[in-house]
Write an enzyme that holds these catalytic residues in place. Structure first.
Site, PDB file in Angstrom:
ATOM      1  N   ASP A 278      -5.052  -8.179  -6.490  1.00  0.00           N
ATOM      2  CA  ASP A 278      -4.798  -9.410  -5.740  1.00  0.00           C
ATOM      3  C   ASP A 278      -6.137  -9.905  -5.190  1.00  0.00           C
ATOM      4  O   ASP A 278      -6.792  -9.206  -4.417  1.00  0.00           O
ATOM      5  CB  ASP A 278      -3.822  -9.110  -4.597  1.00  0.00           C
TER       6      ASP A 278
ATOM      7  N   ASP B 200      -5.328 -18.412  -4.722  1.00  0.00           N
ATOM      8  CA  ASP B 200      -4.822 -17.069  -4.447  1.00  0.00           C
ATOM      9  C   ASP B 200      -3.999 -16.629  -5.658  1.00  0.00           C
ATOM     10  O   ASP B 200      -3.115 -17.369  -6.108  1.00  0.00           O
ATOM     11  CB  ASP B 200      -3.958 -17.115  -3.185  1.00  0.00           C
TER      12      ASP B 200
ATOM     13  N   HIS C 249       3.403 -18.592   0.323  1.00  0.00           N
ATOM     14  CA  HIS C 249       2.982 -19.264   1.553  1.00  0.00           C
ATOM     15  C   HIS C 249       2.205 -20.534   1.248  1.00  0.00           C
ATOM     16  O   HIS C 249       1.582 -20.665   0.187  1.00  0.00           O
ATOM     17  CB  HIS C 249       2.100 -18.321   2.378  1.00  0.00           C
TER      18      HIS C 249
ATOM     19  N   HIS D  83      -2.373 -18.502   5.336  1.00  0.00           N
ATOM     20  CA  HIS D  83      -0.944 -18.606   5.644  1.00  0.00           C
ATOM     21  C   HIS D  83      -0.793 -19.736   6.660  1.00  0.00           C
ATOM     22  O   HIS D  83      -0.950 -19.547   7.868  1.00  0.00           O
ATOM     23  CB  HIS D  83      -0.413 -17.283   6.189  1.00  0.00           C
TER      24      HIS D  83
ATOM     25  N   GLU E 226       4.607 -15.954  -4.949  1.00  0.00           N
ATOM     26  CA  GLU E 226       4.190 -14.546  -4.952  1.00  0.00           C
ATOM     27  C   GLU E 226       5.371 -13.574  -5.001  1.00  0.00           C
ATOM     28  O   GLU E 226       5.711 -12.948  -4.002  1.00  0.00           O
ATOM     29  CB  GLU E 226       3.351 -14.309  -3.684  1.00  0.00           C
TER      30      GLU E 226
ATOM     31  N   GLU F 246       1.278 -13.492  -8.930  1.00  0.00           N
ATOM     32  CA  GLU F 246       1.022 -14.613  -8.021  1.00  0.00           C
ATOM     33  C   GLU F 246       0.188 -15.684  -8.701  1.00  0.00           C
ATOM     34  O   GLU F 246      -0.725 -15.397  -9.466  1.00  0.00           O
ATOM     35  CB  GLU F 246       0.287 -14.107  -6.774  1.00  0.00           C
TER      36      GLU F 246
END
Length: 305
Positions: free
Chosen positions: A80, A91, A165, A173, A197, A289
């Protein structure tokens, strides 16, 4: 919201993901993997948005190797990482079975399929409207429903207390949660940046706090007592702003004295120290993700392919 910087971060992340898959091998030290991925991000013109997370088996998230970590890659490994371009983040994550284990392979596929189905669902709902004129028809609980049904169809459970998020500049976030189940909350996805995610597990489907991770986030700028702590605080503010960072990075810059300063800053209330997140029944977890950007015309752009 800078579309140019958002797309640049996504392009770098996509290239780094390709590179990361070539270096993640069983037995390679996690420290080596993390530092190579972070170096590649810099090489391509970005900065890490947070320390590379390399979480094994039942650890779902928030494991990053320390400066002297000897752990070798094994098991079901989650990779990640994020790319930061002037605070705008891409992300993304993927999971790798390093044990040639059939259940691991099925878990990896379950989270990947859930991600793919969720993104396609979002795209389908934005095809014939303009957010600026009519508002979004995508609600977070419907995305969660797609994710949970896809994972459950594979015979596994989604992690119900981990989620995607919304993201804003220098904020990973940013307030909107995109659940991995239908939680009944009908929050609409308007123009913005979002991480989708899914996490899948054969276990109970929840995580608990585990050991401290060595990952921190700046929460207060109040002045600490020692000059060393003040020096480190100024470095953190300048280098990371409010994005997460880790003790390994501080050690690389300041050596052992930096670790003492982190303890003082944490005690002074300047930093939040994240815990590792562990599946409650100690069952393995997979993760997938991607980041999506919904522009003012309602178009959905997947920034991390």
């Amino acid at each position: 919201m800078s579309t140019e910087k958002i797309l640049k971060a996504g392009k770098i992340a996509s290239q780094v993901k390709i590179y990361a898959r070539t270096i993640v091998k069983k037995g390679i030290p996690l420290l080596e993997i993390a530092e190579k991925i972070e170096a590649k991000i810099f090489e391509l013109g970005g900065k890490p948005a947070f320390p590379v997370n390399l979480s094994i088996n039942e650890v779902a998230a928030h494991y990053t190797p320390g400066h002297d970590d000897k752990t070798a890659a094994n098991g079901l490994l989650k990779v990640d990482f994020g790319v930061n371009v002037d605070g705008w983040v891409a992300d993304n994550a993927f999971s790798v079975d390093l044990d040639e284990n059939e259940e691991n392979k099925k878990l990896v596929k379950a989270s990947e399929n859930a991600l793919s189905e969720a993104v396609e669902f979002i795209k389908s709902k934005t095809a014939d409207y303009k957010i600026k004129r009519t508002g979004s028809s995508i609600t977070t609980n419907k995305i969660g429903s797609v994710i949970s049904k896809t994972i459950e169809a594979s015979g596994f459970s989604p992690i119900i207390n981990l989620s995607g998020h919304s993201m804003e500049q220098y904020s990973l976030h940013a307030g909107i949660t995109i659940p991995n189940i239908d939680d009944g909350k009908t929050i609409k996805l308007e123009e913005g940046l979002y991480a989708i995610e899914p996490f899948a597990t054969p276990g109970s489907g929840k995580v608990r706090d585990g050991k401290l991770s060595g990952i921190y986030e700046l929460t207060s700028e109040k002045s600490p007592r020692s000059s060393l702590a003040r020096e480190i605080l100024e470095f953190i503010k300048k280098e990371y702003n409010t994005l997460p960072f880790c003790s390994r990075w501080i050690f690389k810059k300041f050596e052992a004295r930096g670790l003492f300063a982190l303890k003082e800053l944490e005690a002074n209330g300047n930093l939040h120290h994240f815990s590792q997140l562990v599946e409650v029944s100690d069952s393995k977890v997979s993760q997938a993700e991607q980041t999506i950007f919904i522009d003012k015309e309602g178009r959905v752009i997947v920034t991390t392919e």
